[in-house]
Structure formats: structure tokens, C-alpha cells
Design a protein around this motif. Structure first.
Motif, mmCIF file in Angstrom:
data_model
loop_
_atom_site.group_PDB
_atom_site.id
_atom_site.type_symbol
_atom_site.label_atom_id
_atom_site.label_comp_id
_atom_site.label_asym_id
_atom_site.label_seq_id
_atom_site.Cartn_x
_atom_site.Cartn_y
_atom_site.Cartn_z
ATOM 1 N N MET A 160 0.848 -1.196 0.000
ATOM 2 C CA MET A 160 0.000 0.000 0.000
ATOM 3 C C MET A 160 0.879 1.240 0.000
ATOM 4 S SD MET A 160 -3.092 0.842 2.634
ATOM 5 C CE MET A 160 -4.211 2.214 2.365
ATOM 6 N N VAL A 161 0.471 2.232 -0.783
ATOM 7 C CA VAL A 161 1.224 3.486 -0.905
ATOM 8 C C VAL A 161 0.357 4.656 -0.449
ATOM 9 C CG1 VAL A 161 2.344 5.101 -2.494
ATOM 10 C CG2 VAL A 161 2.618 2.637 -2.828
ATOM 11 N N VAL A 162 0.913 5.481 0.417
ATOM 12 C CA VAL A 162 0.292 6.764 0.771
ATOM 13 C C VAL A 162 1.165 7.841 0.145
ATOM 14 C CG1 VAL A 162 -0.453 8.304 2.612
ATOM 15 C CG2 VAL A 162 -0.579 5.816 2.930
ATOM 16 N N PHE A 163 0.608 8.546 -0.826
ATOM 17 C CA PHE A 163 1.375 9.548 -1.588
ATOM 18 C C PHE A 163 0.784 10.927 -1.342
ATOM 19 C CE2 PHE A 163 1.805 12.365 -5.175
ATOM 20 C CZ PHE A 163 3.110 12.206 -5.609
ATOM 21 N N TRP A 164 1.672 11.923 -1.140
ATOM 22 C CA TRP A 164 1.196 13.306 -1.043
ATOM 23 C C TRP A 164 2.339 14.272 -1.350
ATOM 24 C CZ3 TRP A 164 3.032 10.624 3.038
ATOM 25 C CH2 TRP A 164 3.835 11.269 3.976
ATOM 26 N N GLY A 165 1.994 15.468 -1.767
ATOM 27 C CA GLY A 165 2.971 16.536 -1.945
ATOM 28 C C GLY A 165 3.164 17.255 -0.626
ATOM 29 N N ASP A 166 4.409 17.622 -0.320
ATOM 30 C CA ASP A 166 4.627 18.262 0.989
ATOM 31 C C ASP A 166 4.107 19.698 1.031
ATOM 32 O OD1 ASP A 166 6.632 19.220 -0.672
ATOM 33 O OD2 ASP A 166 8.254 18.917 0.751
ATOM 34 N N HIS A 167 4.304 20.450 -0.035
ATOM 35 C CA HIS A 167 3.837 21.839 -0.067
ATOM 36 C C HIS A 167 3.926 22.369 -1.488
ATOM 37 C CE1 HIS A 167 8.047 23.002 -0.527
ATOM 38 N NE2 HIS A 167 8.332 22.275 0.535
ATOM 39 N N LEU A 168 3.261 23.477 -1.750
ATOM 40 C CA LEU A 168 3.427 24.155 -3.032
ATOM 41 C C LEU A 168 4.786 24.844 -3.061
ATOM 42 C CD1 LEU A 168 0.164 24.019 -2.762
ATOM 43 C CD2 LEU A 168 0.222 25.807 -4.518
ATOM 44 N N PRO A 169 5.342 25.033 -4.267
ATOM 45 C CA PRO A 169 6.611 25.756 -4.366
ATOM 46 C C PRO A 169 6.357 27.259 -4.288
ATOM 47 C CG PRO A 169 5.845 25.229 -6.548
ATOM 48 C CD PRO A 169 4.842 24.616 -5.597
ATOM 49 N N SER A 170 7.408 28.006 -4.083
ATOM 50 C CA SER A 170 7.261 29.464 -3.986
ATOM 51 C C SER A 170 7.519 30.139 -5.334
ATOM 52 C CB SER A 170 8.222 30.014 -2.936
ATOM 53 O OG SER A 170 9.562 29.651 -3.241
ATOM 54 N N VAL A 171 7.277 29.414 -6.434
ATOM 55 C CA VAL A 171 7.558 29.984 -7.759
ATOM 56 C C VAL A 171 6.477 30.947 -8.217
ATOM 57 C CG1 VAL A 171 8.919 28.003 -8.507
ATOM 58 C CG2 VAL A 171 6.458 28.025 -8.953
ATOM 59 N N PHE A 172 5.304 30.860 -7.607
ATOM 60 C CA PHE A 172 4.201 31.688 -8.079
ATOM 61 C C PHE A 172 4.280 33.081 -7.460
ATOM 62 C CE2 PHE A 172 2.735 27.264 -8.162
ATOM 63 C CZ PHE A 172 2.505 27.137 -9.524
ATOM 64 N N PRO A 173 4.242 34.115 -8.299
ATOM 65 C CA PRO A 173 4.404 35.492 -7.794
ATOM 66 C C PRO A 173 3.210 35.939 -6.971
ATOM 67 C CG PRO A 173 3.817 35.515 -10.120
ATOM 68 C CD PRO A 173 4.044 34.079 -9.769
ATOM 69 N N GLU A 174 3.384 37.072 -6.337
ATOM 70 C CA GLU A 174 2.347 37.594 -5.444
ATOM 71 C C GLU A 174 1.015 37.788 -6.154
ATOM 72 O OE1 GLU A 174 1.833 41.276 -2.219
ATOM 73 O OE2 GLU A 174 3.672 41.050 -3.389
ATOM 74 N N GLU A 175 1.072 38.143 -7.452
ATOM 75 C CA GLU A 175 -0.166 38.347 -8.203
ATOM 76 C C GLU A 175 -1.027 37.081 -8.228
ATOM 77 O OE1 GLU A 175 3.000 40.675 -10.602
ATOM 78 O OE2 GLU A 175 2.931 39.143 -9.049
ATOM 79 N N ILE A 176 -0.373 35.926 -8.323
ATOM 80 C CA ILE A 176 -1.101 34.654 -8.341
ATOM 81 C C ILE A 176 -1.569 34.287 -6.936
ATOM 82 C CG2 ILE A 176 -0.916 32.185 -8.807
ATOM 83 C CD1 ILE A 176 -1.031 33.946 -11.318
ATOM 84 N N VAL A 177 -0.697 34.430 -5.951
ATOM 85 C CA VAL A 177 -1.040 34.101 -4.563
ATOM 86 C C VAL A 177 -2.269 34.881 -4.119
ATOM 87 C CG1 VAL A 177 -0.255 34.176 -2.170
ATOM 88 C CG2 VAL A 177 1.334 33.478 -3.972
ATOM 89 N N ASN A 178 -2.336 36.158 -4.492
ATOM 90 C CA ASN A 178 -3.444 37.014 -4.071
ATOM 91 C C ASN A 178 -4.770 36.633 -4.721
ATOM 92 O OD1 ASN A 178 -1.746 38.496 -2.431
ATOM 93 N ND2 ASN A 178 -1.380 40.105 -3.930
ATOM 94 N N GLN A 179 -4.719 35.893 -5.832
ATOM 95 C CA GLN A 179 -5.949 35.461 -6.503
ATOM 96 C C GLN A 179 -6.521 34.175 -5.899
ATOM 97 O OE1 GLN A 179 -6.000 35.577 -10.941
ATOM 98 N NE2 GLN A 179 -3.990 36.558 -10.777
#
Length: 629
Positions: A498-517
Motif C-alpha cells: 500500500m502506498v500513501v502519496f502526497w505533496g509536501d507543499h506548493l513551491p514558492s515559484v508563483f508570484p504575489e499576483e497569483i497568490v493574491n488570486q
């Protein structure tokens, strides 16, 4: 011919020299404090002086602390310019690193991150070449200036004071000893900063309200020095009201009973001879879910297919752009960062590495004769993982130094996911016992510069960010391909896995304009699923915290639970996601604490009591809550 006129000798040269040295140190401390505070705002002096104007007392107290550090250094070393070089050079490096972290993750430099200096090659690899050159050039210039000033000051000293002060003469040694003891005692007293009786805390409290201020705000309001001291001396958890041995026995009895009730309908011992693989995929996310981002093709189509067929949902990540070890801490221990004081920004580095044996999923599986293996294709010392994995009771830790498969993709500096999966498969095939493998991948770790030949275009982000985002997209596309191959090979294993798969976190590549949306919750959600090479019921988990991975896995395999996992099982029915800034109820809705049901509050109170007992308390439940029923 008349002799040259002699300069009048000073009556108290040692006193005058000491006062001049302190005056120089004061000026230096003011300038360095401004530099460190400016690094919190991208070196925007206007914002820096506005912060100083708003909180003048913390600014003055920060100068005092730096002056004490300066006094300690010069008393210890005995040389003005050597001490100045160390203090200035260190301050510049810290200010630079703090500014870079704010640019990348919107967070200041926390105390435990200073130990990253031992990983200096890795840290430098995350910077552009010109920044590294500029940093080293600046330090070299400081050292050169200090050397010249040291030589010149000897001549001035002989002319002005009528002598060349020796480091070892009696009066100098007495002055240095007094300075060392005075500054050392005051600096050591700062380790008790959290006490209301601490002299510096009392002074800060004139202008600072620490309660409910998170670490980032304490830096931005009370300056870099104040924020650093506050974070470095914080308690791990505050003691819950009513905590006692009797209370913990009462809670244990309660969840023993609940565990028995749950286990009446479950036939299997925990996992019932099934291999378990935890895969925490570095920076793996689903960018197509972000408002404002459009990709030319789906970077994770195969992951999406798996999620449609098997139990799946989204993991509520504690971090954004970083904090891998914190998410790992939650998944392995079932303990949430929600209850830990916000100044404790890394449990691995700030307390867990010191524990001898700490209860976890690892130790629970060991009760059932599992072989437990951690695999991480990077340095074993990073986040003190060697010590932490020993505390969690892993049988074996395979870092990049022990891996057989170490291939990399294109120009990437990290071992690929494909290699990490092959290493995992080798370990599964080699073991005769049921095996638990915890794999932490590294392929998609920052930086996201020119690593690959990019095949996925992106729209919606500023032009200057496109190359970085597209490189990231290509990386998770490679991860998606590697994951597909891994799952295909698992299908042919004779052993149930059995596999439990997940991403640890989003990367910080997205600029503030995207984060704010996007919402806070969206920026902390990553894909997760549970796959098995045997039949599993399809479930949609919505968004859940990593603390629930183990109880969900036990539920899917009809496995019996210990009192601890009974608590997590019941709590997950009321609060399925809990992190510092996001709470999610059992209907997958984002809520605030006041909207929690009475039952949810009761479970959370019991959970907090157990968490305190395990981390900071007497450990009354360390054995009793983790025994299989």
C-alpha cells in the motif's frame, strides 16, 4: 635645532580607550540594527524607519543586545578590528539570507536555521552566481578594510595614547575580563526571555505585546533582534489547564474504550502483513487548481487518473514554499503543528532530535514486527534527520550516501524521483519481513532555474516568472511519469503493498499576483492518494491533514487501532483539517474555531492534552496510548 614638541600624555589612557571603543560599538550597533531590520522589507529604508518610529523601544533594545554581543566579542578576542569584522560580516550574511528567505517564502530567518551554515554549499547553490560573487566580494572587502584599519590604528594608538596596547598586559586583561563577564552574564540571561521577570522582556513589554503574535509579525513589529530572541526562547507548547497524571489516565481509559468499540468491527491486526510505503513528494502540487494560472497541458495526468480510481483528496500542508520536515513530522507522529507554539518553526531541529525514543507510526508498526526504513536522496544531516529518525525508531536510514540509484535528470542537481522509487523497490524486494518505507523525494526542490528542456508553457504569470514556473512544471511532469512506472511495478509485486502519496507543499515559484488570486487554503493543498495492489474502496477525502494518514490507512485495511489512533479516528470525523491558518470541518468546509461543534472541541482538547504530554509533559501516555488492542 629645537626638539619636536611632545604630545601631552593622557592621564587615564585605558579608560579613554575603553570609552572610545564602546562609543564605536554603539554606532556600529545602530547601523547593523538598521541593516537587519531593513532586510525584513527588501532593504526599503522608508519602511524600516517607519517601523522604528512605530516601535522605538524595541529598536533601542535591539541596539543594546548588539552592543552586548560586540562587547563580548571584543572582550574575548581582544582586537577591535577582528571583532568588528566578525560582527559586521555575520550581520551582512544574516541580513542577506533573511532578505532572500523573505523573497522566496515571505518569512524571516528563524533561529534553528542558523545551523544551516553547516550546509553552506547547498545554501549557496540556491542563489544565482552573481549574488554569490557579490556576497563573497563584500566579505572580502570588509576583511581587507579591517586589516588596513588594524595596522593604521596601531600607529594612531602609539601617537595618541603614547603606547601600543598589548592584548596580554595586566590592565587590558582586567578590562577584558570585566567586559566578558558583564556581557556574558547579560547575554546568557536572554535564554530566560519568556519569563515575565526577565529584565529584557520587561523592557520590551513597554512597547511590545507578544501574545498571539506569530513569529513573522514579531520580527516585523519589534525588529529582527527582538523577533529572533522571542522565537529562540519560546516554549514548545503551553501547559493545558488541568494537565496531571490523573487526567492523562482518564483520557487513556476513555480512548481504550473507544478503541475497543472500533475494533469490534475490524478483523485485522494493524495492516495485517501489508507493505506500506509513504511517499512525500517534494513540492508536488496541482498548478491547474490555481486561479490565474493556465498551462498548455496537464503536468500530472497520470496522478490524476490514480486519484480518480483510489482513495484520494488533498493534503492540507502546514507550509508554503518550504517546511518539508514539519509536514513529515505530522504524517509520522500524528501530532499537529496546530497546537505547537508558532515560534517553534521546526520540531525536528528544535526538540525532536533530542528525544531518545518518541512514539510514532514507525514505533507502532514495529510492535507488529515490521522492518522500518527511511529513504531520503539528500544529506542525512539536513533537518537533523539522522537523529530524528533514530528517535522515531527507524531500523535503517538510507540517504544519498548509501543509495545505489543516484541518477539525475538533465541538468538537475538532485537525485531523480525515478531513482528514489527504484531504491524503494529494491528494499521492498530484498526484505523477507513486512516493510514500512518512508520516502522523502528531492527532485523538485528549489531552485527552479534552467534544469530541463521545458515542454509545458504557462500563461497568467508575469513574463519574468515564466521560465521558473515552466521549469517547475516540467519537474512535476517528470515526477508524474516516474510515479506511473513505480505504481506499474508495484502491481507485479507478490507481496501486498500500500502506498500513501502526497505533496509536501506548493513551491514558492508563483508570484504575489497569483497568490493574491487564491485562498489561503488553496495555497496549502497538495494532491494525496492511497494506492494498493489489492482492492481498496474508493473514497473522496476532500482535504485532510497529514496527521490522519495513518488512521485512514488503518480504516481502509480494516485494521484494529490503538487508543491513540482511536482518538485520531474520532477527531477526523469532526475536524478533517487543522493548521495554523486553516480549519476544515467534516463537510470539507473552511471554518473558524468558534464554529467548531461541542464534540469537536472536546476531541481537540483531549488531543492537545495528549500532545503536550508526549512533547513537553511527563509522558504518561507514551506507552499506554500506543499499545495495540
Amino acid at each position: 635645532m629645537t626638539a619636536p614638541k611632545q604630545r601631552k600624555q593622557l592621564k587615564h589612557p585605558y579608560l579613554v580607550r575603553s570609552l572610545r571603543t564602546l562609543g564605536f560599538g554603539l554606532i556600529l550597533s545602530v547601523l547593523l540594527h538598521i541593516l537587519l531590520d531593513a532586510s525584513l522589507s527588501g532593504f526599503n529604508l522608508s519602511d524600516t524607519f517607519e517601523m522604528i518610529k512605530t516601535y522605538p523601544i524595541p529598536f533601542l533594545l535591539g541596539i543594546l543586545v548588539l552592543l552586548l554581543v560586540y562587547l563580548f566579542l571584543i572582550s574575548l578576542i581582544g582586537n577591535l578590528w577582528a571583532s568588528t569584522t566578525i560582527l559586521v560580516g555575520t550581520s551582512i550574511v544574516v541580513a542577506f539570507a533573511n532578505n532572500q528567505k523573505f523573497l522566496e517564502r515571505g518569512e524571516p530567518l528563524y533561529p534553528q536555521e542558523f545551523e544551516m551554515i553547516t550546509q553552506w554549499r547547498f545554501m549557496l547553490s540556491m542563489l544565482s552566481t552573481w549574488l554569490v560573487i557579490l556576497l563573497f566580494l563584500g566579505i572580502a572587502v570588509i576583511i581587507a578594510i579591517a586589516w588596513v584599519l588594524d595596522r593604521y590604528s596601531r600607529k594612531v594608538s602609539a601617537k595618541y595614547y603614547g603606547r601600543d596596547f598589548k592584548y596580554w598586559d595586566r590592565k587590558t586583561l582586567i578590562i577584558r575580563a570585566v567586559g566578558l563577564v558583564f556581557s556574558g552574564v547579560l547575554l546568557f540571561s536572554l535564554t530566560n526571555f519568556q519569563s515575565s521577570d526577565n529584565w529584557l522582556r520587561k523592557a520590551y513589554n513597554i512597547d511590545a505585546q507578544w501574545k498571539d503574535v506569530d513569529p513573522k509579525e514579531s520580527y516585523q513589529q519589534y525588529g529582527f533582534v527582538g523577533g529572533l530572541i522571542y522565537s529562540a526562547t519560546a516554549n514548545i507548547m503551553d501547559k493545558p489547564a488541568g494537565y496531571s497524571e490523573a487526567k492523562m489516565k482518564q483520557i487513556t481509559k476513555k480512548y481504550n474504550k473507544i478503541a475497543d468499540e472500533i475494533n469490534q468491527t475490524r478483523q485485522n491486526k494493524p495492516m495485517d502483513d501489508v507493505n506500506i510505503v509513504y511517499v512525500m513528494s517534494e513540492s508536488f502540487s496541482d498548478p491547474t487548481r490555481l486561479s490565474g494560472v493556465t498551462t498548455s497541458s496537464d503536468p500530472i495526468p497520470e496522478t490524476r487518473k490514480i486519484m480518480e480510481k483510489y482513495p484520494s483528496g488533498y493534503s492540507l500542508s502546514q507550509g508554503y514554499g518550504g517546511g518539508t520536515a514539519n509536514i513529515e513530522f505530522e504524517a509520522l507522529t500524528g501530532l499537529s503543528m496546530y497546537n505547537i507554539n508558532p515560534q517553534i518553526t521546526s520540531p525536528y531541529q528544535m526538540f525532536l532530535y533530542q528525544k531518545e525514543k518518541f512514539p510514532s507510526l514507525v514505533s507502532s508498526l514495529a510492535q507488529n514486527n515490521y522492518e522500518t526504513i527511511a529513504i531520503h536522496p539528500f544529506k542525512p544531516s539536513f533537518y537533523r534527520r539522522t537523529d530524528v529518525y533514530n528517535a522515531l525508531q527507524f531500523d535503517k536510514f538510507i540517504s544519498r550516501d548509501e543509495m545505489v540509484h543516484t541518477e539525475k535528470l538533465d541538468d538537475s542537481e538532485y537525485i531523480s524521483d525515478a531513482s528514489a522509487y527504484q531504491e524503494t523497490l529494491d528494499q521492498l524486494k530484498a526484505s523477507d519481513k513486512s516493510t514500512f518505507i518512508h520516502l522523502v523525494t528531492m527532485q523538485n526542490h528549489m531552485t527552479y532555474w534552467d534544469k530541463y528542456i521545458n515542454t509545458i508553457a504557462v500563461e497568467g504569470v508575469p513574463e519574468e516568472n515564466k521560465q521558473t514556473v515552466q521549469t517547475y512544471l516540467q519537474g512535476i511532469k517528470y515526477s508524474d511519469d516516474a510515479l506511473t512506472d513505480f505504481i506499474t511495478q508495484l502491481k507485479h509485486l507478490d507481496k501486498k503493498t500500500m502506498v500513501v502519496f502526497w505533496g509536501d507543499h506548493l513551491p514558492s515559484v508563483f508570484p504575489e499576483e497569483i497568490v493574491n488570486q487564491n485562498t489561503e487554503r488553496t495555497m496549502h493543498e497538495t494532491p494525496m492518494f492511497m494506492y494498493a495492489n489489492f482492492d481498496l474502496p474508493k473514497k473522496d477525502y476532500g482535504t485532510i491533514s497529514p496527521i490522519y494518514f495513518a488512521p485512514k490507512m488503518l480504516e481502509l485495511t480494516n485494521s484494529k487501532v490503538s487508543p491513540y489512533y482511536a482518538l485520531l479516528t474520532e477527531m477526523s470525523q469532526q475536524v478533517q483539517g487543522l493548521e495554523k491558518n486553516v480549519l476544515i470541518d467534516n463537510h470539507n468546509k473552511t471554518i473558524i474555531e468558534d464554529q467548531l461543534s461541542t464534540e469537536a472541541k472536546e476531541y481537540l482538547a483531549d488531543y492537545k492534552m495528549v500532545q503536550y504530554d508526549l512533547i513537553s509533559g511527563k509522558g504518561y501516555t507514551k506507552t499506554s496510548m500506543f499499545k495495540d488492542r
